[in-house]
Design an enzyme around this catalytic site. Structure first.
Site, short mmCIF file in Angstrom:
data_model
loop_
_atom_site.label_atom_id
_atom_site.label_comp_id
_atom_site.label_asym_id
_atom_site.label_seq_id
_atom_site.Cartn_x
_atom_site.Cartn_y
_atom_site.Cartn_z
N CYS A 1 0.83 -1.21 0.00
CA CYS A 1 0.00 0.00 0.00
C CYS A 1 0.86 1.26 0.00
O CYS A 1 1.94 1.29 0.59
CB CYS A 1 -0.93 0.02 1.22
SG CYS A 1 -2.22 -1.23 1.16
N CYS A 2 0.37 2.28 -0.67
CA CYS A 2 1.07 3.56 -0.70
C CYS A 2 0.78 4.29 0.61
O CYS A 2 -0.04 5.21 0.67
CB CYS A 2 0.61 4.38 -1.90
SG CYS A 2 1.57 5.88 -2.16
N GLU A 3 1.41 3.83 1.66
CA GLU A 3 1.17 4.31 3.02
C GLU A 3 2.42 4.02 3.85
O GLU A 3 2.84 2.87 3.95
CB GLU A 3 -0.04 3.57 3.62
CG GLU A 3 -0.45 4.00 4.99
CD GLU A 3 -1.06 5.39 4.99
OE1 GLU A 3 -0.70 6.19 5.87
OE2 GLU A 3 -1.90 5.67 4.10
#
Length: 423
Positions: free
Chosen positions: A338-340
């Site tokens: 995830c882009c997190e």
């Protein structure tokens, strides 16, 4: 160097075959393991009868519920929606106890069907009394003690909103009397730490509360039986913590002349180590001297949010693409897709990357994330970054592998979105 973790129920060959047949990421469950955990829970020491309720929030999958139902397990539901799912899975309404933070909007529909209600606040008890005067009811009390690995898994004491504070027992009696209710069950639950001494103390206090209600015939002591995921973590022994509690019930019967039935509500205990996530190494990146080697997996917080939420630790076992490959070891940081920045599979409590010793992975290798049978699929942040909900398979008792949840399609992700005219 940390200890290298081992597979719990899969073999490397099975993992490769399952990944080839069903793709990754993927939840894998062991029916044999689930049934063995059910047997252990059903053998919990008791004096005058035992009901084991599955904390359904741990894993509400239809196939999991079917296995538990066949073993004689009942249901602890945390919402009206879980109640309805359990009924659809074949559970009798009378086998379901609704214990929810939010008052069920469909209470008037569920109670006449036979669903049992556990009031978790004075407001809930009052509303039940108004709608069902003279009926049987259960009440959850906060006994003033808690036990949890972190404050986020501690559901007793002054820092917890769960249940009616024990010093408000007088108000409970007033409401029970006002509506002619029969308080037939007293319920407590302290959290997931499973400290034996705290558990015994809470059982003692719970029996003291039960003694104040003449209609009480059942004491529910909740769940929170710690299950060790990682090497070195302890797992609760039901026999060890159950024997002294059984004695408390026997002494209560001698003193009061009342034989109380016991209920327990395991969630993790029944499922944790009977489920795993099968994932694949998608990429490996480096951040220079003084930095880290990051191993990127094809799953993340969208599949298992526990590491991001609690800094929870799950065993990670690297399985090379080819059998008999020579495997070196090293220290790595495993991250999700995830882009997190918080999507760290191995992280320190409070955030920040944490090294994990494993066999040295290569792009394309499989990684088995163990201890994922409970509070993983059910808590996943589905569709973050628009990743589809993960598929799930069951290894049946005869060794066959069955698909029990299909991978979500893009059409299913979008199906509830409405196209409106914006002018």
């Amino acid at each position: 160097m940390q200890s290298i973790e081992n597979l719990k129920f899969l073999t490397p060959e099975e993992a490769r075959k399952i990944a080839t047949n069903f793709g990754t990421p993927l939840f894998v469950y062991s029916r044999k393991g689930i049934e063995k955990s059910c047997d252990d829970a059903l053998a919990f020491p008791n004096a005058f009868g035992l009901t084991v309720r599955f904390a359904m929030k741990a894993n509400p999958g239809r196939t999991v519920l079917e296995i538990l139902k066949k073993k004689g397990i009942h249901i602890d539901a945390s919402s009206e929606h879980e109640v309805k799912r359990a009924i659809l899975a074949g559970f009798k309404p009378s086998d379901i106890l609704l214990t929810s933070q939010q008052l069920a909007k469909s209470l008037k529909e569920l109670i006449p069907q036979g669903v049992q209600f556990n009031a978790c606040s004075l407001r809930q008890l009052e509303e039940f009394g108004k709608n069902f005067p003279g009926k049987e009811v259960s009440v959850r009390f906060n006994p003033g003690l808690g036990s949890g690995a972190t404050k986020k898994t501690d559901v007793g004491g002054r820092t917890s909103s769960f249940g009616i504070w024990h010093e408000e027992i007088g108000k409970v009696k007033e409401i029970v009397s006002k509506y002619g209710l029969k308080l037939v069950r007293v319920h407590t639950h302290i959290g997931s730490g499973s400290d034996p001494e705290v558990w015994k103390a809470v059982a003692h206090y719970t029996l003291e509360i039960a003694a104040q209600f003449p209609d009480c015939r059942t004491v529910n002591l909740g769940g929170g039986f710690k299950v060790g995921r990682m090497i070195g973590e302890k797992t609760t022994d039901p026999q060890s913590i159950g024997k002294p509690v059984k004695e408390l019930f026997e002494n209560f019967a001698k003193e009061k002349g009342i034989q109380l039935k016991m209920e327990i509500e395991p969630g993790s205990f029944l499922m944790v180590n009977n489920g795993a996530i099968l994932t694949q190494v998608d990429d490996i990146v480096y951040t220079g001297d003084g930095g880290y080697t990051f191993v990127k997996l094809d799953m993340g917080m969208d599949v298992n949010t526990r590491p991001a939420l609690y800094a929870a630790k799950h065993p990670l076992i690297v399985i090379p693409q080819k059998e008999n490959s020579e495997q070196k070891t090293g220290d790595f940081v495993f991250v999700g897709h995830c882009c997190e920045s918080g999507d760290l599979i191995t992280q320190e409590e409070g955030g920040g990357p944490q090294l994990r010793t494993t066999h040295t992975p290569e792009i394309g290798d499989l990684v088995v994330m163990e201890g994922a049978g409970a509070y993983c699929s059910s808590m996943s942040t589905k569709n973050y970054n628009s990743y589809p909900e993960t598929s799930e398979v069951l290894i049946d008792t005869d060794g066959t592998t069955k698909l029990v949840r299909q991978r979500q399609t893009l059409e299913q992700i979008l199906e509830n979105e409405l196209l409106v005219s914006l002018g």
